[in-house]
Design an enzyme around this catalytic site. Structure first.
Site, PDB file in Angstrom:
ATOM      1  N   CYS A  11      86.922 -23.887  85.819  1.00  0.00           N
ATOM      2  CA  CYS A  11      85.986 -22.884  85.339  1.00  0.00           C
ATOM      3  C   CYS A  11      85.498 -22.112  86.561  1.00  0.00           C
ATOM      4  O   CYS A  11      86.047 -22.261  87.648  1.00  0.00           O
ATOM      5  CB  CYS A  11      84.844 -23.484  84.516  1.00  0.00           C
ATOM      6  SG  CYS A  11      83.735 -24.530  85.443  1.00  0.00           S
ATOM      7  N   CYS A  87      86.350 -21.857  80.837  1.00  0.00           N
ATOM      8  CA  CYS A  87      85.389 -20.756  80.900  1.00  0.00           C
ATOM      9  C   CYS A  87      85.357 -20.042  79.549  1.00  0.00           C
ATOM     10  O   CYS A  87      86.229 -20.240  78.712  1.00  0.00           O
ATOM     11  CB  CYS A  87      85.742 -19.804  82.028  1.00  0.00           C
ATOM     12  SG  CYS A  87      87.463 -19.332  82.014  1.00  0.00           S
ATOM     13  N   CYS A  95      88.156 -16.088  83.915  1.00  0.00           N
ATOM     14  CA  CYS A  95      88.749 -17.411  84.051  1.00  0.00           C
ATOM     15  C   CYS A  95      89.744 -17.409  85.199  1.00  0.00           C
ATOM     16  O   CYS A  95      90.536 -16.481  85.330  1.00  0.00           O
ATOM     17  CB  CYS A  95      89.492 -17.807  82.779  1.00  0.00           C
ATOM     18  SG  CYS A  95      88.421 -18.071  81.377  1.00  0.00           S
TER      19      CYS A  95
END
Length: 163
Positions: A11, A87, A95
């Site tokens: 993430c 994400c 992302c």
């Protein structure tokens, strides 16, 4: 497919979602899976609310730390079989992309670290993220890996990301 797999959860900040996913996978997936997490722009700290969710679920949090994905691009780093971005594209969060040949999937999870409001509302955001990750990891771990080829696994992990 092989009998042992390395999984990377990515993430942006590596402070909550990917950290929780790493801990859940390491707790539930051993000895077949070893999980790691990283961020494209790591915050440098693990959110206490994420650690609280792990503690409530009796999942060990020892050694968890916020790290850069650069740590896993160095010589001697594990070779990954699976890379999951967690994400939240719906929130226009960028992302990270992972190069190489691992199977990849996007398992978007709203960022609990961005939650605002009362303590109860923030706790709920972390709890919701934890349960979503836990459910997806449970589904992933239930796949019959030895009986599936790469394409079939890719289709399944993409489906899990939409659940």
């Amino acid at each position: 497919m092989q009998a042992r797999y390395n999984v990377l959860f990515l993430c942006t900040g590596n402070s909550a979602r990917s950290i929780m996913a790493e801990a859940i996978m390491n707790h539930k997936g051993r000895p077949t899976f070893s999980a790691y997490s990283a961020g494209s722009h790591p915050s440098g700290t693990v959110r206490p609310e994420a650690l609280k969710q792990l503690k409530v679920a009796h999942i060990p949090a020892d050694g968890l730390r916020s790290k850069s994905w650069d740590d896993f691009a160095m010589p001697g780093a594990p070779k990954f079989d699976f890379v999951f971005t967690v994400c939240d594209n719906a929130a226009n969060e960028s992302c990270p992309l992972w190069p190489g040949q691992p199977l990849t999937a996007h398992w978007g999870v709203p960022d609990p670290a961005a939650a605002q409001g009362t303590i109860e509302q923030i706790d709920r955001a972390f709890r919701d993220a934890f349960f979503l990750l836990d459910r997806r990891i449970n589904l992933f771990l239930s796949l019959p890996f030895p009986g599936l080829d790469r394409l079939a696994i890719k289709k399944e992990i993409d489906k899990i990301g939409h659940q």
